[in-house]
Design an enzyme around this catalytic site. Structure first.
Site, PDB file in Angstrom:
ATOM      1  N   LYS A 118     -68.442 -18.809  38.871  1.00 31.46           N
ATOM      2  CA  LYS A 118     -67.795 -17.952  39.878  1.00 31.46           C
ATOM      3  C   LYS A 118     -66.273 -17.909  39.752  1.00 31.46           C
ATOM      4  O   LYS A 118     -65.655 -16.963  40.204  1.00 31.46           O
ATOM      5  CB  LYS A 118     -68.175 -18.430  41.278  1.00 31.46           C
ATOM      6  CG  LYS A 118     -67.590 -19.790  41.620  1.00 31.46           C
ATOM      7  CD  LYS A 118     -68.185 -20.351  42.893  1.00 31.46           C
ATOM      8  CE  LYS A 118     -67.480 -21.632  43.280  1.00 31.46           C
ATOM      9  NZ  LYS A 118     -68.296 -22.524  44.093  1.00 31.46           N
ATOM     10  N   ARG A 151     -69.231 -28.917  54.959  1.00 29.85           N
ATOM     11  CA  ARG A 151     -69.588 -27.550  54.584  1.00 29.85           C
ATOM     12  C   ARG A 151     -71.116 -27.498  54.675  1.00 29.85           C
ATOM     13  O   ARG A 151     -71.668 -27.960  55.671  1.00 29.85           O
ATOM     14  CB  ARG A 151     -68.997 -27.177  53.207  1.00 29.85           C
ATOM     15  CG  ARG A 151     -68.764 -25.658  53.097  1.00 29.85           C
ATOM     16  CD  ARG A 151     -68.155 -25.234  51.761  1.00 29.85           C
ATOM     17  NE  ARG A 151     -69.144 -25.260  50.683  1.00 29.85           N
ATOM     18  CZ  ARG A 151     -68.873 -24.915  49.422  1.00 29.85           C
ATOM     19  NH1 ARG A 151     -67.649 -24.522  49.089  1.00 29.85           N
ATOM     20  NH2 ARG A 151     -69.808 -24.954  48.498  1.00 29.85           N
TER      21      ARG A 151
HETATM   22  C1  LIG Z   1     -68.147 -23.746  43.607  1.00 29.49           C
HETATM   23  C2  LIG Z   1     -69.238 -24.710  43.681  1.00 29.49           C
HETATM   24  C3  LIG Z   1     -69.387 -25.664  42.668  1.00 29.49           C
HETATM   25  C4  LIG Z   1     -68.398 -25.819  41.538  1.00 29.49           C
HETATM   26  O1  LIG Z   1     -67.211 -26.425  41.980  1.00 29.49           O
HETATM   27  P1  LIG Z   1     -66.067 -26.851  40.970  1.00 29.49           P
HETATM   28  O2  LIG Z   1     -65.135 -27.648  41.791  1.00 29.49           O
HETATM   29  O3  LIG Z   1     -65.455 -25.591  40.446  1.00 29.49           O
HETATM   30  O4  LIG Z   1     -66.704 -27.645  39.887  1.00 29.49           O
HETATM   31  C5  LIG Z   1     -70.475 -26.521  42.738  1.00 29.49           C
HETATM   32  N1  LIG Z   1     -71.355 -26.432  43.757  1.00 29.49           N
HETATM   33  C6  LIG Z   1     -71.235 -25.541  44.753  1.00 29.49           C
HETATM   34  C7  LIG Z   1     -72.241 -25.538  45.851  1.00 29.49           C
HETATM   35  C8  LIG Z   1     -70.169 -24.654  44.752  1.00 29.49           C
HETATM   36  O5  LIG Z   1     -70.048 -23.772  45.757  1.00 29.49           O
END
Ligand SMILES: *Cc1c(COP(=O)(O)O)cnc(C)c1O
Length: 355
Positions: free
Chosen positions: A35, A128
């Site tokens: 993403k 979260r």
């Molecule tokens: C964005 C996200 C990740 C990845 O996070 P990074 O810090 O970029 O490695 C992993 N798990 C969830 C649920 C996320 O929303």
């Protein structure tokens, strides 16, 4: 065309290989999170050829682009009920915490004649997504309900830390997740395939050999993209932090005083800015703005210039101390942090170039 996000695919590939070595070397399976750069298709080609296990994204639109992939696709953001059909269509696994939503996924999977796997999210205190870890009754009740659903497989548990509450993953909190998993397995006489222990903030534990036993998956975005573990913001050895750079053009270069003239109110974003009096300085305006980057998380590669501020479409730079003889029309290069990479990838005003 400028501004331009320059993607060095060799450096991306290096970071990918290092991530695979680190995460899979620790015995975990690996979800690469796409993403941060809007699921770019050139990077997808590298991922597809690699040894990663899962392509993960928070947006169904991005997962949809991976039609035909040999990897399993994972939806990271809790599904919206309104997108249940697409979730089942375009994701093999989704992360969930609401039984209502999971029931809708079950219905969708029935209609589409598919089985859909879910990770039940547990909140270990980052506040979260996930069922709060102390609410054991809710956890067990949810599992009980999920196990009744014909088209849903409870694939495992997951946790997300650091993104909201900035809570750092440790042996202490992650072992709670492993504990909960074991209790579920015993209570319901089932086997959970996956215990997903977090994102880029968990990778530092691998280096310290402190990733809790039982954690067998990590979901990695930022560490792969920018080479930093996000618990203590340390660069990881052998990774590049400049696989992505931003280039933008100078459209004005003038000497002006550093304090605005006249009574000041609020800026274009409703903030009341404070300006430092640096006297008369050479200032460059660069044609890129808050719509395309996060000016607080953007760094000129030339250390002798610095960012003073930005509006939607303009970045104001202090070019007073530089030896480089900048002129209007010159291109200035920047390193990006995660929030700038995210915006630059999403802004339709930013071109992409691969090298
Ligand atoms: C964005 C996200 C990740 C990845 O996070 P990074 O810090 O970029 O490695 C992993 N798990 C969830 C649920 C996320 O929303």
């Amino acid at each position: 065309m400028y501004p331009k996000l320059v993607i060095d695919l060799n450096k991306v590939k290096n970071n990918l290989n290092k991530t695979i070595e680190m995460v899979k070397g620790s015995g975990c399976s690996l979800m690469i999170v796409t993403k941060g750069y809007c699921a770019d298709m050139e990077i997808y080609k590298l991922l597809e050829e690699s040894d990663i296990d899962y392509l993960a994204d928070s947006r169904i639109q991005n997962l949809k682009k991976y039609e035909g992939t040999t990897k399993e696709r994972v939806l990271l953001r809790l599904p919206m009920i309104s997108e249940a059909d697409d979730v089942v269509r375009y994701a093999d696994i989704s992360l969930n915490s609401e039984i209502e939503t999971i029931k809708k996924l079950n219905d969708a999977a029935g209609r589409l004649n598919k089985k859909h796997k879910i990770l039940l999210m547990i909140d270990l205190g980052d506040l979260r997504e996930g069922i709060f870890f102390e609410n054991e009754d809710e956890i067990y009740h949810s599992v009980e309900e999920i196990l009744k659903l014909e088209n849903i497989e409870l694939f495992g548990l997951g946790v997300n830390l650091t993104c909201y509450g900035a809570v750092i993953p440790k042996k202490e909190n992650l072992s709670i997740l492993v504990d909960i998993a074991h209790k579920i397995e015993t209570k319901f006489n089932i086997k959970l395939q996956m215990i997903s222990g977090g994102n880029s903030s968990s990778v530092y534990l691998i280096g310290k050999n402190e990733l809790s036993e039982g954690i067998n998956n990590l979901r990695v975005g930022e560490a792969f993209l920018l080479g930093d573990e996000t618990a203590y913001s340390q660069m990881l050895e052998g990774f590049y932090d400049d696989a992505f750079t931003l280039e933008a053009e100078i459209i004005e270069l003038k000497e002006k005083q550093s304090l605005p003239v006249g009574e000041t109110g609020v800026d274009a974003f409703g903030n009341r800015p404070v300006y430092e009096d640096l006297g008369v300085i050479k200032r460059a305006i660069i044609a890129v703005g808050r719509q395309d980057v996060d000016p607080d998380h953007l760094h000129p590669i030339d250390p002798s210039i610095s960012i003073l501020g930005a509006s939607s479409d303009h970045l104001i730079v202090n070019a007073d101390k530089t030896e480089s003889n900048y002129k209007v029309g010159d291109i200035v290069k920047f390193k990006v942090e995660y929030s700038s990479l995210l915006r630059a990838s999403t802004s339709s005003y930013v071109e992409k170039e691969y090298k």
